[in-house]
Design an enzyme around this catalytic site. Structure first.
Site, short mmCIF file in Angstrom:
data_model
loop_
_atom_site.label_atom_id
_atom_site.label_comp_id
_atom_site.label_asym_id
_atom_site.label_seq_id
_atom_site.Cartn_x
_atom_site.Cartn_y
_atom_site.Cartn_z
N LEU A 15 0.82 -1.20 0.00
CA LEU A 15 0.00 0.00 0.00
C LEU A 15 0.86 1.26 0.00
O LEU A 15 0.53 2.25 -0.66
CB LEU A 15 -0.93 -0.01 1.22
N ASP A 57 15.45 4.11 9.97
CA ASP A 57 14.75 3.18 10.84
C ASP A 57 13.82 4.00 11.74
O ASP A 57 14.29 4.74 12.61
CB ASP A 57 15.77 2.40 11.69
N ASN A 84 2.06 4.24 7.89
CA ASN A 84 1.73 3.03 7.15
C ASN A 84 2.63 1.84 7.49
O ASN A 84 2.24 0.69 7.30
CB ASN A 84 1.81 3.32 5.64
N SER A 135 -4.36 1.39 10.20
CA SER A 135 -4.61 0.27 11.09
C SER A 135 -4.94 -0.94 10.23
O SER A 135 -4.20 -1.28 9.31
CB SER A 135 -5.75 0.62 12.06
N TYR A 149 -0.44 -9.19 16.36
CA TYR A 149 -0.78 -8.18 15.35
C TYR A 149 -2.03 -7.41 15.74
O TYR A 149 -2.04 -6.17 15.71
CB TYR A 149 -0.97 -8.85 13.99
N LYS A 153 -2.52 -3.31 16.64
CA LYS A 153 -3.44 -2.44 15.90
C LYS A 153 -4.53 -1.87 16.80
O LYS A 153 -4.95 -0.73 16.63
CB LYS A 153 -4.05 -3.21 14.72
N THR A 184 -1.06 -7.68 -1.80
CA THR A 184 0.32 -7.24 -1.61
C THR A 184 1.11 -8.43 -1.06
O THR A 184 0.57 -9.53 -0.92
CB THR A 184 0.40 -6.07 -0.61
#
Length: 281
Positions: A15, A57, A84, A135, A149, A153, A184
């Site tokens: 993205l 970084d 992102n 998110s 994960y 989020k 992706t």
């Protein structure tokens, strides 16, 4: 002062890469942060005056602030911040290594915090701007094998809800973007790190479910280019939403999760209200 300036993190693929291309195509300028600048070289060649690729970084707060200040000074302004960068750590919670779990939060949550702390002084000075927090559908739901994960989020969304209230009086609008699965390399990346088998036999069903999901890579409903176009449109909205799901799977998943939550809230409302102090009015 020139055209509007976007900051996009995690810009080398998926993205992020699609968004950089769409923003440049719209005539705006981009500061793109990445650890690998190679995927952005074609865009740098095509838009040498409007794309600044910054290899940094973003978990290193001090370095990030210095390089971002330099990049913003070069363009003379900053208008849209897109947090992102991120990745997914998959596996049953009991089998996750503590170092891996903390690294998940370092990238998905604390790096986003670093970006905000570096960028917000520029937006506050202008008394204007947009913050787009990328998110996920996972920011509103949960799934077996994705506890790390989804936790990262959910944390990002919790931060963003309060941040939106703080920034709105300053002329800065915040939107939490919740993409569903997109075509992706994101799914393939977490799938490639899955262990060969379960450390605990009780979690074999979780590993099987993750393997089935990983096997669907390339069949996701989301189109990263169309998602990027939606983000460009979002940044132009005079009254943007606090949350914006992207993709029919995100719409359906979030609607179902909220419906279940509302039904449960109502079902146990009597017990919840019974804890009020007797003298409460």
């Amino acid at each position: 002062m020139g055209s509007r300036v976007w900051l996009v993190t995690g810009a080398s693929g998926g993205l992020g890469r699609a968004l950089v291309g769409e923003v440049l195509g719209s005539g705006a300028r981009v500061i793109a942060t990445t650890r690998d600048g190679a995927p952005l070289r074609p865009l740098s060649a095509a838009f040498p005056e409007r794309l600044r690729t910054v290899r940094v970084d973003i978990t290193d707060a001090g370095t990030l602030r210095r390089v971002l200040d330099d990049a913003v000074a070069g363009f003379g302004r900053l208008d849209v911040v897109v947090n992102n960068a991120g990745y997914a750590l998959a596996g049953p919670f009991e089998e996750l290594d503590d170092t891996e779990l903390r690294a998940q939060f370092e990238v998905n949550f604390f790096a986003a915090v670093n970006v905000l702390r570096a960028a917000l002084p520029h937006l506050r000075a202008a008394k204007a701007g947009r913050v787009l927090q990328i998110s996920s559908l996972a920011g509103q739901t949960g799934a077996a094998g994705m506890s790390a994960y989804t936790a990262s989020k959910h944390a990002l969304e919790g931060l963003s809800v309060s941040l939106a209230a703080e920034l709105a009086p300053l002329g800065i609008r915040t939107t939490i973007v919740e993409p569903g699965a997109a075509r992706t390399a994101f799914r393939a990346n977490w799938a490639s790190r899955l262990p060969a088998g379960a450390a605990h036999p009780d979690y074999l069903p979780v590993h099987d479910a993750l393997a089935r999901t990983a096997g669907g890579a390339g069949e996701q409903v989301g189109d990263p280019v169309r998602m990027a176009r939606a983000l460009v449109a979002l940044a132009d909205m005079p009254s943007p939403p606090l949350r914006l799901p992207l993709g029919s799977d995100a719409l359906t998943g979030i609607e179902n999760a909220l419906g279940d939550q509302l039904e449960e809230l109502r079902r146990f409302a009597t017990l919840s209200a019974s804890t009020d102090h007797p003298k409460a009015t």
